[in-house]
Design a protein around this motif. Sequence first.
Motif, short mmCIF file in Angstrom:
data_model
loop_
_atom_site.label_atom_id
_atom_site.label_comp_id
_atom_site.label_asym_id
_atom_site.label_seq_id
_atom_site.Cartn_x
_atom_site.Cartn_y
_atom_site.Cartn_z
N PHE A 165 0.84 -1.29 -0.43
CA PHE A 165 -0.40 0.18 -0.26
C PHE A 165 1.07 1.45 -0.53
N HIS A 168 -2.28 6.70 1.61
CA HIS A 168 -3.88 7.01 1.53
C HIS A 168 -4.10 5.50 1.25
N THR A 169 -3.62 4.31 1.06
CA THR A 169 -4.53 3.59 0.51
C THR A 169 -4.23 2.39 1.41
N LEU A 172 -7.26 4.21 3.00
CA LEU A 172 -8.71 3.36 2.57
C LEU A 172 -8.53 1.89 2.69
N GLU A 173 -7.61 0.85 2.62
CA GLU A 173 -8.11 -0.05 3.14
C GLU A 173 -9.00 -0.52 4.52
N TRP A 179 -8.90 -3.26 -2.07
CA TRP A 179 -7.09 -3.09 -2.13
C TRP A 179 -7.18 -2.36 -3.48
N LEU A 181 -5.83 1.03 -6.11
CA LEU A 181 -4.77 2.41 -6.05
C LEU A 181 -4.84 3.19 -7.23
N ASP A 182 -4.72 4.57 -6.84
CA ASP A 182 -5.18 5.90 -7.67
C ASP A 182 -4.21 5.62 -9.16
N THR A 185 -0.95 7.36 -8.08
CA THR A 185 0.24 6.81 -7.78
C THR A 185 1.09 5.59 -9.01
N THR A 245 -10.85 7.55 -4.22
CA THR A 245 -9.47 6.69 -4.14
C THR A 245 -8.43 7.40 -2.87
N THR A 247 -5.18 9.86 -3.41
CA THR A 247 -4.06 10.18 -4.42
C THR A 247 -2.49 10.47 -3.51
#
Length: 504
Positions: A165, A168-169, A172-173, A179, A181-182, A185, A245, A247
């Motif tokens: 990760f 930010h993700t 987010l998770e 799971w 990703l933007d 990224t 999502t 970024t």
Amino acid sequence: MSRPQSTQVAREPLVLGVDIGTGSTKGVLATPAGQIVATARRDHRISLPRPGWAEMDAEQDWWGDAAAVLGELTAAAAGAPIAGVCVSGLGPALVMCDQDGPIRPAMLYGIDMRGTAEIEQMTAELGEQNILRRCGKRLSSQAVGPKLRWLARHEQRYRPGLRWFSSHTFVLERLTGEWVLDHHTASQCDPLYDVARQAWATDWAQRVLPGVELPTLHWPTDQVGRVTTAAAAATGLPAGTPVMTGTVDAWAEAFSVGVRRPGDLMLMYGSTMFLIQVLPAPTTHPLLWTTSGVVPHSHTFAAGMATSGSVTQWVADLSGASFEDLVREAGEVPPGSDGLMLLPYFAGERTPLYDPKARGVVAGLTLRHSRGHLFRAAYEGIAYGLRNIIDVLEEAAGPPARVVAVGGGTQGGLWTQIVSDVCGITQDIPATTIGAAYGDALMAAIGCGLVPPQTDWSRIQSVVQADPVQRKRYTQMREIYEDLGRSARPAMHALSDIQQHATP
């Protein structure tokens, strides 16, 4: 701990934006019109356990701080419905997780330089021009691929089934269980992403690390999940709240100030100096980074200095003086700092040098120089490095149509004036410079359908123009800066090698 600062209580639907920065996590609660209802903040620090390493505790510094900020802002909503949440963060970062969470501290973006050998090896394997053509940039300490291989090689931490990760993700998770990703990224996770196709380069990903799994790609404003029951208990957010999502922080900040049209350029004055210029079409330059943008199917040029505000913080820590005093004293020093010069390569340098072994230099010191001289020399050294980047941007894409300056360094006026004088540019200063979290709130509003995709909350408050007299003085000083950098390079590298073998 900070308390949310509330300016009003609104009953209309609100949106939440949270940004995980190098020095703090900040949050914004806003109306669909962009009015700020409340803000909250948690401070933290990065860890520098060895020369060239930069880490953070993902559980505490990312999720813990984000959950606390979300809780404060949810309380500040005072019962008003929260229509959506979006999180951005420093990046690209890398934290490896098993089913129980992180297996080691997170490795940060370009200031973490431990993958130098892997960068060289991977470049030889795939070909420098092939990487530039497919990924939009050369491999550097910013890239995620070499760090994945470093973990597998040096710590034997990687095994199939682990998930990785960015900052930010990771949050987010924890919020949604998803799971993802933007695209932006991912476009910095070289050499795992094909920037022209805007898709994973799955063949290269398997060459980098056989068996590596890749998250699902989305655009930053896409709604990708909803707050789970567990996350609701941890944050106070209502279960089922839509989550976008998000970024990387710099791109969220660019979005917050309306840098979306071809030719728009953002200068971000922060711990690092970062630049983003929107492109009319994907193109590459060997000294710049081509990335996917925030707006779906868009592309940007990006460039960054490894240190900027962190150098001025070093001066403040060293002197024991407040920033207010240092800015005042530096303002009393003439341009050129009475012959004092600072090269700001305290953590190597990214664009356009791509030199992880570059080191900081202070030259011209005399007993007459004060802390105000040193502080101004830091501002000026950063500005000379910035001028180098702008020269390359102009060569690759032409002069910027508009320059927008953001970040804490825009406050007070001295730093931005020095940059305008050195670089010969006009800078627009937005009325709201609260940062990436404000862009996150706007992305949340767009993603959940509260406002149209073209909505722009930014308003320009002031303009900084170059002083032609000072510009001439700085032109001479910049030539000295370039000569000093070239002549000091061998010594920088030798000292870097000594530092790498120092006892931890």
